[in-house]
Design a protein around this motif. Structure first.
Motif, mmCIF file in Angstrom:
data_model
loop_
_atom_site.group_PDB
_atom_site.id
_atom_site.type_symbol
_atom_site.label_atom_id
_atom_site.label_comp_id
_atom_site.label_asym_id
_atom_site.label_seq_id
_atom_site.Cartn_x
_atom_site.Cartn_y
_atom_site.Cartn_z
ATOM 1 N N MET A 226 0.824 -1.191 0.000
ATOM 2 C CA MET A 226 0.000 0.000 0.000
ATOM 3 C C MET A 226 0.867 1.254 0.000
ATOM 4 N N THR A 227 1.949 1.249 0.769
ATOM 5 C CA THR A 227 2.811 2.423 0.837
ATOM 6 C C THR A 227 3.416 2.740 -0.525
ATOM 7 N N GLU A 228 3.812 1.726 -1.273
ATOM 8 C CA GLU A 228 4.395 1.952 -2.600
ATOM 9 C C GLU A 228 3.395 2.605 -3.541
ATOM 10 N N ILE A 229 2.158 2.176 -3.488
ATOM 11 C CA ILE A 229 1.115 2.749 -4.347
ATOM 12 C C ILE A 229 0.929 4.226 -4.030
ATOM 13 N N LEU A 230 0.829 4.557 -2.757
ATOM 14 C CA LEU A 230 0.655 5.955 -2.365
ATOM 15 C C LEU A 230 1.907 6.776 -2.651
ATOM 16 N N ALA A 231 3.085 6.191 -2.495
ATOM 17 C CA ALA A 231 4.330 6.903 -2.802
ATOM 18 C C ALA A 231 4.384 7.264 -4.282
ATOM 19 N N ASN A 232 3.915 6.375 -5.135
ATOM 20 C CA ASN A 232 3.887 6.657 -6.572
ATOM 21 C C ASN A 232 2.962 7.825 -6.903
ATOM 22 N N GLU A 233 2.012 8.099 -6.041
ATOM 23 C CA GLU A 233 1.075 9.212 -6.235
ATOM 24 C C GLU A 233 1.527 10.478 -5.508
ATOM 25 N N GLY A 234 2.709 10.444 -4.868
ATOM 26 C CA GLY A 234 3.255 11.633 -4.223
ATOM 27 C C GLY A 234 2.937 11.763 -2.748
ATOM 28 N N PHE A 235 2.594 10.661 -2.092
ATOM 29 C CA PHE A 235 2.284 10.681 -0.665
ATOM 30 C C PHE A 235 3.381 9.984 0.128
ATOM 31 N N GLU A 236 3.619 10.451 1.335
ATOM 32 C CA GLU A 236 4.569 9.847 2.276
ATOM 33 C C GLU A 236 3.852 9.598 3.594
ATOM 34 N N PRO A 237 4.201 8.527 4.304
ATOM 35 C CA PRO A 237 3.641 8.347 5.642
ATOM 36 C C PRO A 237 4.170 9.446 6.558
ATOM 37 N N VAL A 238 3.278 10.048 7.333
ATOM 38 C CA VAL A 238 3.703 11.153 8.204
ATOM 39 C C VAL A 238 3.493 10.861 9.687
ATOM 40 N N ALA B 214 -3.262 3.155 12.742
ATOM 41 C CA ALA B 214 -3.439 3.576 11.353
ATOM 42 C C ALA B 214 -2.235 4.420 10.955
ATOM 43 N N LEU B 215 -1.881 4.354 9.702
ATOM 44 C CA LEU B 215 -0.780 5.142 9.186
ATOM 45 C C LEU B 215 -1.361 6.310 8.412
ATOM 46 N N ARG B 216 -0.980 7.524 8.802
ATOM 47 C CA ARG B 216 -1.486 8.731 8.155
ATOM 48 C C ARG B 216 -0.502 9.147 7.067
ATOM 49 N N PHE B 217 -1.011 9.499 5.892
ATOM 50 C CA PHE B 217 -0.199 9.911 4.755
ATOM 51 C C PHE B 217 -0.455 11.371 4.433
ATOM 52 N N GLY B 218 0.553 12.034 3.876
ATOM 53 C CA GLY B 218 0.411 13.415 3.432
ATOM 54 C C GLY B 218 1.151 13.616 2.125
ATOM 55 N N ARG B 219 0.717 14.611 1.362
ATOM 56 C CA ARG B 219 1.412 14.946 0.115
ATOM 57 C C ARG B 219 2.794 15.497 0.450
ATOM 58 N N VAL B 220 3.784 15.093 -0.304
ATOM 59 C CA VAL B 220 5.165 15.485 -0.032
ATOM 60 C C VAL B 220 5.309 17.005 0.002
ATOM 61 N N GLU B 221 4.683 17.707 -0.931
ATOM 62 C CA GLU B 221 4.837 19.163 -0.978
ATOM 63 C C GLU B 221 4.206 19.875 0.218
#
Length: 53
Positions: free
Chosen positions: A1-13, A24-31
């Motif tokens: 799941m993390t790889e899929i979100l990373a490909n879309e520009g998200f990182e676990p925060v 739960a793991l919260r994700f945010g846009r890198v920018e």
């Protein structure tokens, strides 16, 4: 799941506790991530930003 979100520009925060047994793991846009403090990253953009600091 993390790889899929990373490909879309998200990182676990943040890892958030739901109860004693679940989290739960919260994700945010890198920018939108202001401070880069981890030594590992999933996206190329975040790797570049982490190395600059």
């Amino acid at each position: 799941m993390t790889e899929i979100l990373a490909n879309e520009g998200f990182e676990p925060v943040r890892n958030i506790a739901i109860d004693e047994d679940r989290s739960a793991l919260r994700f945010g846009r890198v920018e939108n991530i202001k401070k880069m403090v981890r030594k590992f990253t999933y996206t190329k953009v975040r790797k570049e930003r982490t190395n600059d600091q």
